[in-house]
Scaffold this motif. Structure first.
Motif, PDB file in Angstrom:
ATOM      1  N   GLU A  96       0.865  -1.188   0.000  1.00  0.00           N
ATOM      2  CA  GLU A  96       0.000   0.000   0.000  1.00  0.00           C
ATOM      3  C   GLU A  96       0.894   1.227   0.000  1.00  0.00           C
ATOM      4  N   PHE A  97       0.439   2.275  -0.679  1.00  0.00           N
ATOM      5  CA  PHE A  97       1.244   3.481  -0.812  1.00  0.00           C
ATOM      6  C   PHE A  97       0.349   4.703  -0.713  1.00  0.00           C
ATOM      7  N   PHE A  98       0.923   5.810  -0.279  1.00  0.00           N
ATOM      8  CA  PHE A  98       0.227   7.085  -0.363  1.00  0.00           C
ATOM      9  C   PHE A  98       0.394   7.577  -1.798  1.00  0.00           C
ATOM     10  N   ILE A  99      -0.673   8.085  -2.385  1.00  0.00           N
ATOM     11  CA  ILE A  99      -0.625   8.547  -3.770  1.00  0.00           C
ATOM     12  C   ILE A  99       0.462   9.597  -3.957  1.00  0.00           C
ATOM     13  N   ILE A 100       0.606  10.479  -3.003  1.00  0.00           N
ATOM     14  CA  ILE A 100       1.609  11.548  -3.115  1.00  0.00           C
ATOM     15  C   ILE A 100       3.017  10.982  -3.275  1.00  0.00           C
ATOM     16  N   ASP A 101       3.257   9.770  -2.739  1.00  0.00           N
ATOM     17  CA  ASP A 101       4.577   9.149  -2.859  1.00  0.00           C
ATOM     18  C   ASP A 101       4.792   8.498  -4.223  1.00  0.00           C
ATOM     19  N   LEU A 102       3.715   8.310  -4.993  1.00  0.00           N
ATOM     20  CA  LEU A 102       3.829   7.683  -6.311  1.00  0.00           C
ATOM     21  C   LEU A 102       3.958   8.693  -7.446  1.00  0.00           C
ATOM     22  N   ILE A 103       3.357   9.876  -7.240  1.00  0.00           N
ATOM     23  CA  ILE A 103       3.398  10.906  -8.283  1.00  0.00           C
ATOM     24  C   ILE A 103       4.856  11.281  -8.574  1.00  0.00           C
ATOM     25  N   GLY A 104       5.203  11.263  -9.850  1.00  0.00           N
ATOM     26  CA  GLY A 104       6.560  11.620 -10.266  1.00  0.00           C
ATOM     27  C   GLY A 104       7.478  10.429 -10.486  1.00  0.00           C
ATOM     28  N   LEU A 105       7.007   9.213 -10.133  1.00  0.00           N
ATOM     29  CA  LEU A 105       7.841   8.033 -10.347  1.00  0.00           C
ATOM     30  C   LEU A 105       7.906   7.698 -11.837  1.00  0.00           C
TER      31      LEU A 105
END
Length: 173
Positions: A96-105
């Motif tokens: 599970e991840f926070f969306i903010i941590d995925l943006i920009g990957l």
């Protein structure tokens, strides 16, 4: 990684004693019952507040902050983001991840093809959908299901996807 995570937006005041209605931006609205400390992002500064109480009206959290006891004192926060420090965030399960941590990957196929950069995550109800912007400026939509997204590694800045036959063709205009 972002230090603060948005859990809601102060949508309106409630009553005359300084309570506010919250539009939740979290999947778990029950988290507001346990919320003790949060931050209001005024756009110019972060205002730390302690939560005195929480109640719900038709699935809408209504919060009362300590030391804010009047309508006029809380009215200025309408439309402002309600944040929590990452250490007070909901604990995530494995994968599970926070969306903010995925943006920009960076997004690559399991065959090594560079697809682009993750710019958004659409929450559709059935499953989330990753919005990936290619180097050519096109958007590619990839369903966030195990068959299509076998590996996410925020620590390396990379998401690996498996492109099902025809997936890229569906996204072409």
């Amino acid at each position: 990684m972002e230090e603060y995570l948005r859990v809601g937006v102060i949508s309106n005041t409630h009553g005359v004693r300084g309570e506010v209605k919250i539009f939740p931006t979290t999947d778990d609205i029950g988290r507001f019952k346990k919320l003790k400390q949060c931050v209001i992002d005024t756009g110019r500064e972060y205002v730390a507040v302690e939560v005195e109480s929480c109640k719900f009206f038709k699935q809408t959290p209504i919060l009362k902050f300590k030391s804010i006891d009047q309508l006029n004192d809380v009215e200025r926060y309408k439309g402002k983001d309600l944040l929590v420090h990452r250490e007070h965030a909901v604990k995530l399960e494995k994968n599970e991840f926070f969306i903010i941590d995925l943006i920009g990957l960076k997004v690559e196929s399991d065959e090594g093809m560079d697809i682009g950069t993750l710019t958004d995550v659409l929450q559709t109800g059935a499953n989330d959908v990753f919005v990936v912007k290619t180097a050519e400026g096109e958007e590619v939509l990839i369903p966030y299901i195990e068959q299509c997204v076998p590996d996410i590694r925020p620590e390396t800045g990379k998401i690996t996807v498996h492109l099902l036959p025809g997936l890229l063709d569906l996204n072409r205009k």
